[in-house]
Design a protein around this motif. Structure first.
Motif: not given
Length: 700
Positions: A306, A308, A326, A328, A330, A427, A430, A476, A479, A508
């Motif tokens: 996680e 940026k 970010n 996450q 996004d 992504r 990440q 998770n 997410t 959540s």
């Protein structure tokens, strides 16, 4: 049991679990005592043979029904069918009774020539001409026509004999050759040139490697060559004769002619096609196994985590599409810069990248490895950032497929394919697994001849690999994307959609028990999925671990026995080692499961994957023209095949390390030497600029 070499009890118990709709990941992780601690590969083998057995039984029922309807089924025939152990043996038993199109033999039977055929096969006739003359009719004009018709019937009988068919099968399997000849009219076709090695090729069928067989199959399907199987026909015919002849008389020459006809017209064409099909299935299985291994390594590739990320989809004329995402994943910002020819707005691009890196507090930059990748990487490396920023080159394979997909449109309906593609690149850095599950595995670009193998078998195998990887890592639930959730044990596409809908409507999940509130997610689905779903910052710390809820009560008892809280166990190795595991063994929980629980309590929810590390290519190598024999270059393994591995050395063309150049000793399995995305050092052995081929060796 004979096929898998596993114990009868283990197989029986595993099949029982599979029949209860338990998934392979669930069985391997949470039912070790029942299976005898089988791993996913062994359970997968049991599943494969279970499906083969079920297909065989289904075919037996269909054949028995067909024979019964024709009043042909006898107790002896029924027993033969029931005792058939594979589909080939079963079809051989059924062959004489199978409804056929109108054949030469059938026509001869209708002309009343079957009695003559039986007389000839009895090998007791001394005056064949006299006997055959009795069968001359209006339809059978002369003796030669009568004998010919009888031979057609005899040829069919020979073709239907299981022992003869098996004998020729064995000869093809042991001594058969596969050969290919170019279709002269296509020799000059530009596409044909990549197959020119097979314009005049011959090789033992039982030794040809899968990649070469599939290359030949593709060349034939594209119309460049003709392929055939061959054996020593004379020996094959002699073996048939020895199995038939009992004496020498007038019948001998007729039977010899029938044998030759049966062999050339019926037996060899049929059995050589069967051999080709079996060879194709074997090559498919090997190619799919290679693809599956590669895919698993790619999906379990090192994630950055996680962080940026500023991602760049590089290009020349159209510019470099950049996005900021970010931690996450996004999207926060997107635009296009033009640092390269023809615009070459270098200074403007440097200022823009510096501004975005500072403004969005970027931790890492991901650069796609397509067109203009090296130039973009070198341009980025020249920028002096205020704070350290890691620079990664990321594989773009399949990014264009994702960016044009419904999944991408649903995720980013207001952005075009270029923005979506750049987001996917970021992504992937990440979390490769979370992003790559959105793409059809065949489009990821690892493996060999994936478009030439059995597509349904390939999809099934790759889906199992994706499912395995997703469940190895754990997800998770708060997410995860719909695509990722759909591969969780027991979930599937429909429940994944329901989970997303529940999350959107209710926020959540705060505990694993909340998962039971999802529409359509019953007790069985919860049992299969719960252990692989993680709840971060849950009230019960076990909800963020691989410990299954069915074992929570056991851990509560352990904590109570030690007069501590469950939370005190987490990460406390010294305390965990004090637990007398033998005290907690029961009829349903043994040492394997207890040890798994202890390992998980030590490091709950830890990602089993390694962390991403920065890698740099040789800055002096920009094109194939810069290569020289003997150069030592860093590279990244980007594909593995049975004949070696391909390596990205920072230019458009990947280099090949042939299996013979991977080690000084014999290499049986390329994956035992290198792995996908591994950073290695190579030596340039050969450069063929015309064919754009690079031969490398591994430097250890």
């Amino acid at each position: 049991m004979q096929q898998t070499k596993l114990s009868h009890q283990a197989i029986e118990n595993t099949i029982s679990l599979l029949n209860e709709d338990c998934t392979i990941p669930f069985i391997a992780r949470y039912r070790k005592e029942i299976t005898g601690n089988l791993d996913e590969v062994e359970i997968g083998e049991i599943l494969k043979y279970k499906e083969l057995f079920e297909a065989l039984e289904k075919r037996k029922k269909a054949i028995l029904k067909a024979l019964e309807e024709q009043n042909l089924l006898t107790p002896e025939l029924s027993e033969k069918i029931q005792n058939s152990e594979d589909i080939i043996a079963l079809e051989d038993v059924y062959l004489p009774f199978k409804k056929k199109r109108k054949t030469k033999a059938e026509t001869a039977r209708l002309q009343g020539l079957e009695p003559l055929a039986k007389m000839i096969m009895s090998q007791r006739i001394n005056d064949l001409q006299f006997t055959a003359k009795k069968f001359v009719t209006k339809e059978v004009e002369n003796i030669e026509n009568a004998l010919e018709g009888a031979r057609f019937i005899i040829a069919e009988w020979i073709n239907e004999r299981t022992d003869i068919r098996n004998n020729i099968r064995q000869q093809i399997a042991r001594f058969g050759f596969i050969s290919s000849k170019v279709i002269n009219a296509k020799t000059e076709d530009e596409k044909a040139q990549k197959f020119k090695d097979y314009f005049d090729w011959e090789e033992s069928l039982n030794r040809i490697p899968s990649h070469r067989f599939l290359a030949i199959v593709r060349a034939e399907s594209e119309g460049f060559i003709r392929v055939k199987i061959s054996i020593d026909d004379e020996i094959a015919i002699q073996k048939i004769e020895r199995s038939i002849f009992r004496s020498q008389n007038d019948c001998t020459s007729q039977i010899q002619l029938a044998i030759q006809d049966a062999y050339k017209r019926l037996l060899f064409p049929s059995l050589s096609n069967e051999a080709l099909q079996l060879a194709k299935e074997k090559a498919d299985d090997e190619a799919i196994a290679v693809f599956s291994k590669n895919l698993k390594q790619l999906l379990l590739g090192a994630p950055l985590g996680e962080k940026k990320v500023l991602a760049i989809d590089p290009g020349f004329r159209s510019g470099c599409k950049i996005v900021c995402i970010n931690a996450q994943g996004d999207l926060e910002h997107n635009e296009t810069i033009y640092p390269h020819e023809p615009q070459k707005k270098l200074l403007e691009a440097i200022k823009k990248i510096s501004f975005l890196v500072d403004g969005h507090k970027i931790d890492a930059i991901a650069i796609g490895n397509g067109t203009a990748s090296r130039e973009t990487e070198q341009f980025i490396q020249k920028i002096q950032f205020k704070n350290p920023v890691a620079i990664f080159v990321v594989s773009e394979a399949g990014a264009s497929i994702y960016s044009a997909s419904k999944i991408a449109r649903d995720e980013f309906p207001n952005y075009d394919v270029t923005v979506r593609g750049a987001i996917s690149i970021g992504r992937r850095l990440q979390d490769p697994l979370a992003e790559l599950v959105k793409i059809d595995a065949k489009s990821i670009g690892v493996g060999q001849y994936q478009h030439d193998v059995d597509q349904s078998k390939l999809k099934k195998s790759l889906d199992l690999v994706v499912e395995s990887c997703v469940n190895i890592v754990g997800i998770n639930i708060n997410t995860a994307s719909e695509s990722l959730l759909s591969y969780v044990s027991g979930i599937g596409p429909k429940l994944a959609q329901n989970i997303i809908q529940f999350r959107n409507e209710n926020g959540s999940f705060s505990s694993r028990n909340d998962i039971k509130k999802v529409s359509g997610l019953g007790a069985k689905a919860f049992e299969q999925a719960a252990g692989f779903l993680r709840i971060k910052n849950a009230k019960n710390p076990l909800d963020d671990s691989a410990v299954h809820p069915e074992n929570y009560a056991l851990i509560d008892k352990m904590a109570k026995d030690l007069n501590i809280k469950v939370a005190d166990f987490i990460g406390n190795k010294a305390l965990i080692q004090k637990i007398p595991l033998q005290n907690y063994i029961s009829s349903s929980i043994g040492l394997p499961t207890l040890q798994d629980i202890m390992n998980e309590l030590e490091k709950p929810g830890v990602d089993p994957r390694e962390k991403a590390t920065v890698f740099s290519f040789d800055a002096t190598i920009k094109t194939i023209d810069d290569l020289r024999i003997g150069q030592i270059l860093p590279g990244i393994v980007n594909n593995i095949t049975n004949f070696g591995c391909f390596v990205d050395i920072g230019i458009k063309e990947s280099g090949l390390i042939h299996v013979s150049n991977l080690s000084d000793t014999f290499v049986k399995d390329v994956n035992a030497i290198v792995s996908l995305q591994q950073q290695i050092t190579t030596k340039v052995l050969e450069v063929d600029k015309q064919r754009k081929r690079i031969q490398l060796a591994l430097i250890k």
